[in-house]
Design an enzyme around this catalytic site. Structure first.
Site, mmCIF file in Angstrom:
data_model
loop_
_atom_site.group_PDB
_atom_site.id
_atom_site.type_symbol
_atom_site.label_atom_id
_atom_site.label_comp_id
_atom_site.label_asym_id
_atom_site.label_seq_id
_atom_site.Cartn_x
_atom_site.Cartn_y
_atom_site.Cartn_z
ATOM 1 N N LYS A 100 0.683 9.304 -0.902
ATOM 2 C CA LYS A 100 1.576 8.409 -1.650
ATOM 3 C C LYS A 100 1.821 8.937 -3.062
ATOM 4 O O LYS A 100 2.923 8.819 -3.590
ATOM 5 C CB LYS A 100 0.989 7.008 -1.713
ATOM 6 C CG LYS A 100 0.917 6.319 -0.357
ATOM 7 C CD LYS A 100 0.528 4.864 -0.543
ATOM 8 C CE LYS A 100 -0.153 4.228 0.633
ATOM 9 N NZ LYS A 100 0.369 4.433 1.941
ATOM 10 N N GLU B 29 -0.380 -0.338 -9.069
ATOM 11 C CA GLU B 29 1.018 -0.776 -9.118
ATOM 12 C C GLU B 29 1.078 -2.252 -9.475
ATOM 13 O O GLU B 29 0.130 -2.995 -9.218
ATOM 14 C CB GLU B 29 1.684 -0.616 -7.731
ATOM 15 C CG GLU B 29 2.187 0.778 -7.443
ATOM 16 C CD GLU B 29 2.864 0.874 -6.086
ATOM 17 O OE1 GLU B 29 2.935 -0.137 -5.360
ATOM 18 O OE2 GLU B 29 3.309 1.981 -5.749
ATOM 19 N N HIS C 232 -0.873 -5.744 8.806
ATOM 20 C CA HIS C 232 -0.240 -4.431 8.734
ATOM 21 C C HIS C 232 0.141 -3.865 10.090
ATOM 22 O O HIS C 232 0.454 -2.692 10.228
ATOM 23 C CB HIS C 232 -1.112 -3.441 7.956
ATOM 24 C CG HIS C 232 -1.445 -3.939 6.580
ATOM 25 N ND1 HIS C 232 -0.504 -3.971 5.575
ATOM 26 C CD2 HIS C 232 -2.568 -4.494 6.072
ATOM 27 C CE1 HIS C 232 -1.059 -4.486 4.494
ATOM 28 N NE2 HIS C 232 -2.311 -4.829 4.768
ATOM 29 N N ARG D 36 8.147 10.762 11.021
ATOM 30 C CA ARG D 36 8.112 10.794 12.490
ATOM 31 C C ARG D 36 9.192 9.869 13.034
ATOM 32 O O ARG D 36 9.837 9.139 12.278
ATOM 33 C CB ARG D 36 6.753 10.269 12.961
ATOM 34 C CG ARG D 36 6.516 8.856 12.455
ATOM 35 C CD ARG D 36 5.351 8.146 13.079
ATOM 36 N NE ARG D 36 5.353 6.736 12.719
ATOM 37 C CZ ARG D 36 4.863 6.215 11.606
ATOM 38 N NH1 ARG D 36 4.296 7.000 10.707
ATOM 39 N NH2 ARG D 36 4.927 4.913 11.368
HETATM 40 C C1 MV4 Z 1 2.779 -3.426 -1.848
HETATM 41 C C2 MV4 Z 1 2.822 -4.824 -1.748
HETATM 42 C C3 MV4 Z 1 3.041 -5.514 -2.920
HETATM 43 N N1 MV4 Z 1 3.195 -4.882 -4.090
HETATM 44 N N2 MV4 Z 1 2.940 -2.827 -3.035
HETATM 45 C C4 MV4 Z 1 1.279 -2.646 2.612
HETATM 46 C C5 MV4 Z 1 1.165 -1.369 3.360
HETATM 47 C C6 MV4 Z 1 1.705 -0.312 2.496
HETATM 48 N N3 MV4 Z 1 2.561 0.563 3.212
HETATM 49 C C7 MV4 Z 1 2.404 -1.007 1.395
HETATM 50 N N4 MV4 Z 1 2.043 -2.379 1.457
HETATM 51 C C8 MV4 Z 1 2.329 -3.229 0.438
HETATM 52 N N5 MV4 Z 1 2.553 -2.656 -0.761
HETATM 53 C C9 MV4 Z 1 3.135 -3.551 -4.129
HETATM 54 N N6 MV4 Z 1 3.264 -2.936 -5.310
HETATM 55 C C10 MV4 Z 1 2.633 -5.413 -0.519
HETATM 56 C C11 MV4 Z 1 2.393 -4.640 0.594
HETATM 57 C C12 MV4 Z 1 2.198 -5.343 1.817
HETATM 58 C C13 MV4 Z 1 3.098 -5.194 2.890
HETATM 59 C C14 MV4 Z 1 4.167 -4.333 2.814
HETATM 60 C C15 MV4 Z 1 5.050 -4.194 3.867
HETATM 61 C C16 MV4 Z 1 4.845 -4.961 4.999
HETATM 62 C C17 MV4 Z 1 3.784 -5.811 5.107
HETATM 63 C C18 MV4 Z 1 2.900 -5.944 4.052
HETATM 64 C C19 MV4 Z 1 1.841 -6.817 4.165
HETATM 65 C C20 MV4 Z 1 0.971 -6.934 3.124
HETATM 66 C C21 MV4 Z 1 1.156 -6.202 1.954
#
Ligand code: MV4
Length: 482
Positions: free
Chosen positions: A115, A199, A234, A291
Site C-alpha cells: 500500500k 490515515e 472484509h 488480477r
Molecule cells: C479505510 C476505511 C476508512 N478510512 N481507510 C478495509 C480494507 C482495506 N482494503 C481498506 N479498508 C478500509 N479502509 C480509511 N482511511 C475503511 C475501510 C473498510 C472497508 C473498506 C471497503 C470495504 C469494506 C470495508 C469494511 C471496513 C473498513
C-alpha cells in the site's frame, strides 16, 4: 497462444477455460488430490496432477505448475484470482521459463502489493488520497503528532495488509500507543512485514472499484465501476454494476483517475482500482488489485466485454479493440456470492455433500460455479461454491431477478449464503441504495433473516394457493376451454 494452462480451480478455472475454448485455445487444468473429479479437470483438454490437497502442496507450488506448462506445451499461464495470481515472484518465474503470464508485469504486482509503494507510485499523478502519511511509522510519539494534525479518529493500516488485518481505528491519543503496537504485531505475524501507516478514518465509506484494461501499446481504458459495499468482515457478499450513487460526471472522473493509477505502474491487462467514497461523494484511492476479480461478471454484463478474452488478447500483444468512447453501461447487474457458510450460525463453514444442487436458469441469470450435485465441498479451499449473477434493465429489475433466482436455487446438504442474499435484496436500505460498508454489521441478524425466509415461504404458499383456486374455478366452468 494455442494452449493455455489455468493455474486455479473451481468456478474461475472453468470460467477462464470456457472463454479460451471459444477462442480456439486448448486448455490445461492442474489439480490436487481433492480435485481429481472436479469439473474443471473434466472440462479441460488436458490435466496435470499437482499433489496433495493442501494448497501449499498443490496450487501454490510454482515449480510444479511451470513444469506442468512445459510438459504440456502450454504457451501461457492464467493464474485466475487468489493462489499465485498476485505473486510477483511467480510472474517472474513464468516469464523466465519462456511462458506468457496472463497478467501484468511483475513490477506492477510488486508495487501494488504494498500500500505504501502504491501511494508512492501514484503521488505524482494527482489522484485523491485519504489524508495521512505515505511512510511506515514505528515511533509512537511521532505518530501522536501526525494524528493530532490529521485529527481523530484515525486508522492504522498495515502496508502489506489485506482482509482488514493489521487495521485499527484509534479514537483519541490515549489509545494510540497500544493500538499501534497491536497493529504492528498483527501485521508482522500475518504478513511478515510490520510496516504500518496512518490515515484519517473515513467513517461511513462505500467501496467503489473501477475496472481497467491496458494493452502493451500504451492504451488504457476503464470499464466503469462496481460497488462492493455489502461485505462481512472484509469478505464481499453482494456486488453490483453500476453503483446506485455515482453520477456520470463522478464516474468519468474516477474512471480517468483509475486509468492514471494503472499508468503509474505501467499496468498491462485487467486490473481493479479501489476507492473509498464518503457521504459527500468525495472519493479516495486505496489500492489496486492486479488480477481478474471474483466480481468481474457484473462488469461484463453491463459493458458486453468478456474480460478474460481481453486479458488473453492483451497477453498475445494485441491492441485494445475499443476506445473509451466506445464503452457504455447498459442496464444493471447484481452478483451474490454463494458461500458454503451458515448465515444463521455466525457464517460458520458448512461442510458436507451437495446432496441436491439445482441452479436457476433463464435469460437474466448467469451462474458461475465449480461444483455439481453429489460432490463434496473440500475443506482445503475458499468456501465460495458459486456466483449467482442477475441482470435487469434497471437496478430494481436486477434485484427482482436476483430474488427470483435465489428462490429457484436449490441446494441441500450444506448451508449457504443464499438466504443471506435474500435478506439483503429485501432490505429497504439496500433497495433504496442508501447503504455503506457497515450494512451487514448495522442491519443483519439471523432473526431478521429468519423472519424474511418465513415471510417468503408464506408469500410463496399464498401464491400457490391462489393459483390452485383460480385453476379450480376455471375447471368448474362447464365447457370452458383454457
Ligand atoms: C479505510 C476505511 C476508512 N478510512 N481507510 C478495509 C480494507 C482495506 N482494503 C481498506 N479498508 C478500509 N479502509 C480509511 N482511511 C475503511 C475501510 C473498510 C472497508 C473498506 C471497503 C470495504 C469494506 C470495508 C469494511 C471496513 C473498513
Amino acid at each position: 497462444m494455442k494452449k493455455i494452462l489455468v493455474a486455479n480451480r473451481g468456478e474461475i478455472a472453468l470460467r477462464i477455460m470456457r472463454t479460451a475454448r471459444r477462442m480456439g485455445i486448448r486448455t490445461v487444468a492442474v489439480y490436487s488430490e481433492a480435485d481429481r473429479h472436479a469439473p474443471h479437470v473434466r472440462f479441460a483438454d488436458q490435466a496435470v496432477f499437482l499433489g496433495p490437497a493442501p494448497s501449499n502442496q498443490s496450487y501454490l507450488v510454482m515449480e510444479k505448475i511451470i513444469e506442468a506448462a512445459k510438459t504440456t506445451g502450454a504457451e501461457g499461464i492464467h493464474p485466475g484470482y487468489g493462489f499465485l495470481s498476485e505473486n510477483s515472484e511467480f510472474a517472474r518465474k513464468v516469464k523466465a521459463a519462456g511462458i506468457i503470464f496472463v497478467g501484468p508485469h511483475p513490477h506492477a504486482i510488486e508495487v501494488m502489493g504494498s500500500k505504501l509503494a502504491a501511494k508512492d507510485a501514484v503521488k505524482a499523478y494527482d489522484i485523491p488520497m485519504v489524508p495521512g502519511i505515505d511512510k511506515a511509522i514505528t515511533d509512537t510519539e511521532k505518530a501522536k503528532k501526525i494524528a493530532e494534525k490529521i485529527g481523530y479518529p484515525i486508522l492504522i493500516k498495515a502496508s502489506a495488509g489485506g482482509g482488514g488485518k493489521g487495521m485499527r481505528v484509534v479514537e483519541n491519543s490515549a489509545e494510540l500507543k497500544s493500538q499501534m503496537e497491536r497493529a504492528i504485531s498483527e501485521a508482522l505475524s500475518a504478513f511478515g512485514d510490520g510496516s504500518v501507516f496512518i490515515e484519517k478514518y473515513v467513517g461511513s465509506p462505500r467501496h467503489i472499484e473501477i475496472q481497467v484494461l491496458a494493452d502493451t501499446h500504451g492504451n488504457t481504458v476503464h470499464l466503469f465501476e462496481r460497488e462492493c459495499s455489502i461485505q462481512r468482515r472484509h469478505q464481499k457478499v453482494v456486488e453490483e454494476a453500476p453503483s446506485a450513487v455515482l453520477t456520470p460526471e463522478l464516474r468519468a472522473k474516477m474512471g480517468a483517475d483509475a486509468c492514471r493509477v494503472a499508468q503509474a505502474c505501467d499496468y498491462v491487462g485487467a486490473g481493479t482500482v479501489e476507492f473509498l467514497l464518503d457521504e459527500k461523494l468525495n472519493y479516495y484511492f486505496l489500492e489496486m488489485n492486479t488480477r481478474l476479480q471474483v466480481e468481474h461478471p457484473v462488469t461484463e454484463w453491463v459493458t458486453g466485454v468478456d474480460l478474460v478474452e481481453e486479458q488473453i488478447r492483451v497477453a498475445r500483444g494485441e491492441k485494445l479493440r475499443f476506445k473509451q468512447e466506445d464503452l457504455t453501461i447498459k442496464g444493471h447487474a447484481m452478483e451474490l456470492r454463494v458461500y458454503a457458510e451458515d448465515p444463521a450460525n455466525n457464517f460458520l463453514p458448512s461442510v458436507g455433500d451437495l446432496v441436491v444442487y439445482q441452479k436457476p436458469s433463464g435469460e437474466n441469470i448467469r451462474v458461475d460455479d465449480g461444483y455439481e450435485e453429489g460432490m463434496e465441498i473440500p475443506i482445503y479451499y475458499d468456501p465460495m461454491i458459486a456466483k449467482l449473477i442477475t441482470y435487469g434493465a434497471t437496478r430494481d429489475a436486477a434485484i427482482a431477478n436476483m430474488e427470483k433466482a435465489i428462490a429457484n436455487y436449490r441446494i441441500e446438504g450444506i448451508e449457504t449464503t443464499l438466504p443471506f442474499g435474500a435478506f439483503v435484496m429485501k432490505h429497504e436500505a439496500f433497495k433504496s441504495g442508501d447503504f455503506d460498508t457497515h450494512f451487514v454489521k448495522q442491519f443483519f441478524t439471523p432473526e431478521a433473516m429468519a423472519a424474511d425466509t418465513k415471510n417468503g415461504e408464506e408469500v410463496a404458499a399464498m401464491a400457490g394457493l391462489q393459483l390452485y383456486l383460480e385453476r379450480r374455478k376455471k375447471l368448474r366452468v362447464p365447457g370452458e376451454v383454457n
